[in-house]
Design an enzyme around this catalytic site. Structure first.
Site, short mmCIF file in Angstrom:
data_model
loop_
_atom_site.label_atom_id
_atom_site.label_comp_id
_atom_site.label_asym_id
_atom_site.label_seq_id
_atom_site.Cartn_x
_atom_site.Cartn_y
_atom_site.Cartn_z
N GLU A 26 0.88 -1.17 0.00
CA GLU A 26 0.00 0.00 0.00
C GLU A 26 0.91 1.21 0.00
O GLU A 26 1.58 1.50 1.00
CB GLU A 26 -0.93 -0.01 1.22
CG GLU A 26 -2.06 1.00 1.12
CD GLU A 26 -1.75 2.31 1.81
OE1 GLU A 26 -1.40 3.27 1.09
OE2 GLU A 26 -1.85 2.38 3.04
N CYS A 70 -1.83 8.76 3.05
CA CYS A 70 -1.87 8.39 1.64
C CYS A 70 -3.24 8.66 1.04
O CYS A 70 -3.36 8.98 -0.14
CB CYS A 70 -1.51 6.91 1.48
SG CYS A 70 0.17 6.50 1.98
#
Length: 460
Positions: A233, A267
């Site tokens: 990720e 993020c």
């Protein structure tokens, strides 16, 4: 051995120092992790669930201390740190309640079709999984891996970000304190240069990383070289699209939260605000005003809305992105400079417009409270701008037009589309990205199955 330092980003002062683990200590933890895997199997679903709930009870009972550690190490406003602990406890209980159902497998309804008397599919743990985790959610990022991994019967070894060693030590002890077998989950205090050797250790079956694109390339390459499963990720440059039919006031309020949550260092923060020309001027004015009005300061003060960036280098990166845009003709509608404090790594909440493709902000992720504004004339153009990014993690789409929403769901290139909201991770929903935002999924049923052997069983 080198040292690992914990530094308060609001002052720049050192608050704790740890010695890196020796090779002997790393070896002992890997051996203990391998030995814990059959013990986890012996516990069974009910035994693991009982211990996972005990771990959730522990972090909730220690929320004041733990939230204080998060805020001190990475600068998150204290109320957000408390929310991170609460969310982590919720995820632990979610997997304690649901892991068995997620991994129960299935019987083939017509085994004769495969010339068998019985045939089934089952999910077995892989073994020891290495987790390389970031500093921005120092508890949640780890728990969202550890809870499903342990409930599936895997052991976990954590290599945490080097600027949150206190969080690493806490997590390395948490599950043992809750009653899990010794070694079922532990932390390695090592630098990034030593991670590849751990990946290559034959006792490590797989690796998961949440981090930068560069880290993803390094971890993915090392895991691929030894043919081990990896879940990555990575970064995001999430679009936040606003169409004329949206409720503008709600969109602006959510845009501020989506850009500045976690001091703009997530993020899945919205980073590119793509606004239809019919509402662009009003949105830009309201958004800039709201961003400029945010309270920036000591993250331990409950009135603070935006704290410091977690590292001095992180602030330098943000400054360079903003200055590059300014020098090439972008308009600074709010912020655009360091905070007033002479101590710590503060940066003002910033809104930038008139961004062109020659500017670094056009393609690079801004990991801090800096929002980029784009004016578009149609849904087609909005989707084109949104997808013109190397990243594809989350996205938000604001509209009350059902046909527009249907197109956004289908055409936005991302791992998630949130309609009239902001991207958030929930244990109930799979989480992850496409393109240079990585591969694989965390959370939900898909996440717990990532580190399982999907095994076919055929009986004559």
């Amino acid at each position: 051995m080198s040292t690992i330092r914990s530094i308060d980003p609001s002052t720049g002062a050192e608050i704790a120092v740890f010695e890196e683990d020796s090779e002997e200590a790393v070896e002992a933890r890997l051996a203990a992790a391998a030995a814990a895997v059959p013990q986890l199997a012996e516990l069974g679903w009910d035994g693991r669930a009982r211990l996972m709930r005990a771990a959730a009870d522990l972090i909730e009972s220690e929320i004041d201390e733990l939230a204080g550690v998060i805020t001190a190490e990475m600068g998150k406003p204290i109320d957000q740190s408390r929310a991170e602990v609460t969310k982590s406890a919720y995820a632990m209980r979610f997997y304690a309640d649901n892991a068995e159902a997620f991994l129960v497998g299935r019987e083939l309804e017509n085994p004769a079709a495969v010339s068998a008397s019985a045939a089934r599919i089952r999910f077995d743990p892989l073994g020891v999984v290495l987790a390389v985790m970031p500093w921005n959610y120092p508890i949640w990022q780890v728990v969202r891996f550890a809870a499903p991994a342990l409930m599936a019967g895997n052991a976990g070894v954590l290599k945490h970000a080097s600027n949150v060693p206190q969080s690493a030590v806490y997590l390395g002890e948490l599950f043992t304190r809750a009653g899990f077998p010794e070694g079922a989950f532990s932390a390695l205090l090592i630098g990034s240069r030593r991670v590849e050797a751990v990946i290559r250790d034959p006792r490590v079956a797989a690796v998961t990383l949440t981090g930068s694109e560069g880290a993803g390339r390094a971890i993915g390459s090392a895991a691929g070289d030894v043919l081990k499963k990896a879940v990555l990720e990575l970064g995001g440059s999430d679009p936040f699209i606003v169409m004329p039919s949206a409720q503008l006031g709600d969109a602006v309020a959510m845009a501020v939260k989506a850009r500045t949550s976690n001091n703009g260092q997530a993020c899945i923060n919205a980073k590119r605000f793509i606004v239809h020309e019919d509402v662009y001027d009003d949105f830009a004015r309201l958004f800039a005003d709201r961003m400029a009005a945010l309270v920036v300061g000591n993250p331990a003060d409950p009135s603070t809305q935006v704290g410091p960036l977690a590292t001095e280098s992180g602030r330098k990166d943000i400054e360079e992105l903003v200055e590059d845009a300014r020098e090439k003709g972008a308009s600074i509608l709010a912020g655009g400079r360091r905070g007033d404090s002479e101590e710590g790594w503060f940066y003002e909440p910033t809104v930038i417009a008139d961004i062109g493709p020659d500017m670094r902000l056009y393609q690079e992720e801004a990991f801090g409270p800096v929002a980029s504004l784009y004016r578009v004339s149609s849904l087609d153009e909005a989707l084109e701008v949104a997808n013109n990014s190397p990243f594809g993690l989350g996205s938000a789409f604001w509209s009350n037009d059902e046909s527009e929403i249907a197109r956004a769901e289908r055409e936005i290139e991302a791992g998630a589309v949130f309609v009239n909201g902001m991207t958030i991770s929930y244990p109930e929903l799979p989480f992850g990205g496409i393109k240079r935002s990585g591969y694989g999924r965390e959370l939900s049923v898909e996440g717990i199955r990532e580190f399982c052997n999907l095994k076919t069983v055929w009986v004559a």
